[in-house]
Design a protein around this motif. Sequence first.
Motif, PDB file in Angstrom:
ATOM      1  N   ALA A  34       0.821  -1.251   0.165  1.00  0.00           N
ATOM      2  CA  ALA A  34      -0.057  -0.035  -0.192  1.00  0.00           C
ATOM      3  C   ALA A  34       0.951   1.363   0.118  1.00  0.00           C
ATOM      4  CB  ALA A  34      -1.015  -0.100   1.129  1.00  0.00           C
ATOM      5  N   GLU A  35       0.530   2.298  -0.922  1.00  0.00           N
ATOM      6  CA  GLU A  35       1.342   3.327  -1.176  1.00  0.00           C
ATOM      7  C   GLU A  35       1.564   4.077   0.231  1.00  0.00           C
ATOM      8  OE1 GLU A  35       3.545   3.968  -3.327  1.00  0.00           O
ATOM      9  OE2 GLU A  35       4.110   5.758  -2.295  1.00  0.00           O
ATOM     10  N   TRP A  36       0.230   4.398   0.788  1.00  0.00           N
ATOM     11  CA  TRP A  36       0.193   5.068   2.073  1.00  0.00           C
ATOM     12  C   TRP A  36       1.046   4.571   3.023  1.00  0.00           C
ATOM     13  CZ3 TRP A  36      -0.689   3.504   7.050  1.00  0.00           C
ATOM     14  CH2 TRP A  36      -1.403   2.176   7.112  1.00  0.00           C
ATOM     15  N   ALA A  37       1.267   3.270   3.156  1.00  0.00           N
ATOM     16  CA  ALA A  37       2.000   2.503   4.043  1.00  0.00           C
ATOM     17  C   ALA A  37       3.646   3.111   3.822  1.00  0.00           C
ATOM     18  CB  ALA A  37       1.769   1.252   4.396  1.00  0.00           C
ATOM     19  N   ARG A  38       3.917   2.810   2.648  1.00  0.00           N
ATOM     20  CA  ARG A  38       5.420   3.092   2.041  1.00  0.00           C
ATOM     21  C   ARG A  38       5.519   4.561   2.548  1.00  0.00           C
ATOM     22  NH1 ARG A  38       4.485  -0.719  -1.806  1.00  0.00           N
ATOM     23  NH2 ARG A  38       3.478   0.762  -3.343  1.00  0.00           N
ATOM     24  N   HIS A  39       4.656   5.405   2.253  1.00  0.00           N
ATOM     25  CA  HIS A  39       4.769   6.793   2.587  1.00  0.00           C
ATOM     26  C   HIS A  39       5.030   6.914   4.117  1.00  0.00           C
ATOM     27  CE1 HIS A  39       4.587  10.820   1.496  1.00  0.00           C
ATOM     28  NE2 HIS A  39       3.730  11.277   2.444  1.00  0.00           N
ATOM     29  N   ALA A  40       4.093   6.469   5.071  1.00  0.00           N
ATOM     30  CA  ALA A  40       4.315   6.400   6.486  1.00  0.00           C
ATOM     31  C   ALA A  40       5.710   5.985   6.763  1.00  0.00           C
ATOM     32  CB  ALA A  40       3.046   5.702   7.158  1.00  0.00           C
ATOM     33  N   VAL A  41       6.236   4.917   6.431  1.00  0.00           N
ATOM     34  CA  VAL A  41       7.446   4.414   6.906  1.00  0.00           C
ATOM     35  C   VAL A  41       8.554   5.184   6.393  1.00  0.00           C
ATOM     36  CG1 VAL A  41       6.624   1.883   6.978  1.00  0.00           C
ATOM     37  CG2 VAL A  41       7.996   2.762   5.037  1.00  0.00           C
ATOM     38  N   ARG A  42       8.403   6.107   5.637  1.00  0.00           N
ATOM     39  CA  ARG A  42       9.438   7.173   5.095  1.00  0.00           C
ATOM     40  C   ARG A  42       9.291   8.444   5.599  1.00  0.00           C
ATOM     41  NH1 ARG A  42      12.777   5.756   0.884  1.00  0.00           N
ATOM     42  NH2 ARG A  42      12.241   3.538  -0.183  1.00  0.00           N
ATOM     43  N   SER A  43       8.300   8.639   6.552  1.00  0.00           N
ATOM     44  CA  SER A  43       8.170  10.169   7.052  1.00  0.00           C
ATOM     45  C   SER A  43       9.590  10.551   7.526  1.00  0.00           C
ATOM     46  CB  SER A  43       7.203  10.071   8.261  1.00  0.00           C
ATOM     47  OG  SER A  43       7.610  10.814   9.143  1.00  0.00           O
ATOM     48  N   PRO A  44       9.745  11.957   6.948  1.00  0.00           N
ATOM     49  CA  PRO A  44      11.224  12.411   7.362  1.00  0.00           C
ATOM     50  C   PRO A  44      11.484  12.612   9.031  1.00  0.00           C
ATOM     51  CG  PRO A  44      10.266  13.659   5.581  1.00  0.00           C
ATOM     52  CD  PRO A  44       9.026  12.545   5.925  1.00  0.00           C
ATOM     53  N   VAL A  45      10.349  13.118   9.648  1.00  0.00           N
ATOM     54  CA  VAL A  45      10.395  13.234  10.987  1.00  0.00           C
ATOM     55  C   VAL A  45      10.712  11.916  11.730  1.00  0.00           C
ATOM     56  CG1 VAL A  45       8.996  13.605  13.114  1.00  0.00           C
ATOM     57  CG2 VAL A  45       8.871  15.044  11.276  1.00  0.00           C
ATOM     58  N   LEU A  46       9.998  10.814  11.299  1.00  0.00           N
ATOM     59  CA  LEU A  46      10.045   9.600  11.921  1.00  0.00           C
ATOM     60  C   LEU A  46      11.575   8.913  11.641  1.00  0.00           C
ATOM     61  CD1 LEU A  46       9.200   6.758  13.146  1.00  0.00           C
ATOM     62  CD2 LEU A  46       8.276   6.197  11.031  1.00  0.00           C
ATOM     63  N   LEU A  47      12.099   8.973  10.187  1.00  0.00           N
ATOM     64  CA  LEU A  47      13.376   8.534   9.869  1.00  0.00           C
ATOM     65  C   LEU A  47      14.508   9.226  10.614  1.00  0.00           C
ATOM     66  CD1 LEU A  47      12.992   7.452   6.289  1.00  0.00           C
ATOM     67  CD2 LEU A  47      12.939   6.162   8.035  1.00  0.00           C
ATOM     68  N   ASP A  48      14.406  10.725  11.105  1.00  0.00           N
ATOM     69  CA  ASP A  48      15.150  11.354  11.718  1.00  0.00           C
ATOM     70  C   ASP A  48      15.424  10.885  13.094  1.00  0.00           C
ATOM     71  OD1 ASP A  48      15.981  13.250   9.843  1.00  0.00           O
ATOM     72  OD2 ASP A  48      14.725  14.981  10.640  1.00  0.00           O
ATOM     73  N   ALA A  49      14.132  10.593  13.804  1.00  0.00           N
ATOM     74  CA  ALA A  49      14.269  10.143  15.157  1.00  0.00           C
ATOM     75  C   ALA A  49      14.722   8.677  15.393  1.00  0.00           C
ATOM     76  CB  ALA A  49      12.826   9.864  15.683  1.00  0.00           C
ATOM     77  N   VAL A  50      14.727   7.683  14.244  1.00  0.00           N
ATOM     78  CA  VAL A  50      15.289   6.318  13.960  1.00  0.00           C
ATOM     79  C   VAL A  50      16.641   6.417  13.788  1.00  0.00           C
ATOM     80  CG1 VAL A  50      15.008   4.236  12.550  1.00  0.00           C
ATOM     81  CG2 VAL A  50      12.976   5.327  13.196  1.00  0.00           C
ATOM     82  N   ARG A  51      17.234   7.441  12.718  1.00  0.00           N
ATOM     83  CA  ARG A  51      18.477   7.696  12.725  1.00  0.00           C
ATOM     84  C   ARG A  51      19.218   8.131  13.830  1.00  0.00           C
ATOM     85  NH1 ARG A  51      16.850  10.790   8.286  1.00  0.00           N
ATOM     86  NH2 ARG A  51      16.622   9.664   6.702  1.00  0.00           N
ATOM     87  N   ARG A  52      18.699   8.768  14.868  1.00  0.00           N
ATOM     88  CA  ARG A  52      19.360   9.209  15.895  1.00  0.00           C
ATOM     89  C   ARG A  52      19.381   7.900  16.737  1.00  0.00           C
ATOM     90  NH1 ARG A  52      16.488  14.101  15.397  1.00  0.00           N
ATOM     91  NH2 ARG A  52      14.773  13.422  16.643  1.00  0.00           N
TER      92      ARG A  52
END
Length: 226
Positions: A50-68
């Motif tokens: 699902a495109e919406w879920a692919r978009h959600a897992v790539r959320s910039p805010v989320l990925l910044d937190a995961v990278r930290r």
Amino acid sequence: MTGVGPLGPDGVRRVRGWATPAAATARAAHLTAAYRADRTEVVRNPHLTAEWARHAVRSPVLLDAVRRAIGPDIAVENTFLVIKWPGGPFEVPWHQDGINDGIELDPHRSVAAWLALTDADETTGCLRVIPGSQQHGYLPYDTEQDTGAARGRALGITGIDPVEVRLLPTRAGDGRLMDVRLVHGSASNTGAGVRIGLNIRFVAPDGYTLRDGSDPSLYPVSGTGW
Ligand SMILES: O=C(O)CCC(=O)C(=O)O
């Protein structure tokens, strides 16, 4: 593997604004319409279809937190969409996200996220966690059954002290990062509206050990280490 882990002593951190409240709520309305007829409770790996879920897992805010938490190279190892229909008995038992019969995640090179698509509170079955429980490492668990109601590998834990439990009410568009060893679950939805959340397991390269020879089918979302 014991120790505090990448999210600090509590093992859980808030993520603000992975989506706007309006966007999260609009997506929740679509999902509610799509799954209402058969009252689907669990959709496995929606990020693969699902495109919406692919978009959600790539959320910039989320990925910044995961990278930290785990560094620049990140892949999604799996996702679960969890839908709690009002009045339906659907309790997610106490469990840890980082271990099952197929895989064990390295808590320093992996992290779990839970994203709210609707508001979630005590009445509708928000996340509940045992802060600091990750420090004791992985615990023995029961085998997961392939049914919605059994979402989560039930731990052989009885007699959880209610004083230890922290409820995590979360607004649509916000979320939480959790240490993959954190003991957590959620109660049934006794409210009036549907409650929808997306659970994501993120890993860094070599952040997991396969236990059954299966292929984790990683979905890279950040970095070049893949
Ligand atoms: O959505 C929930 O209530 C909990 C989901 C969860 O803990 C999981 O999928 O691992």
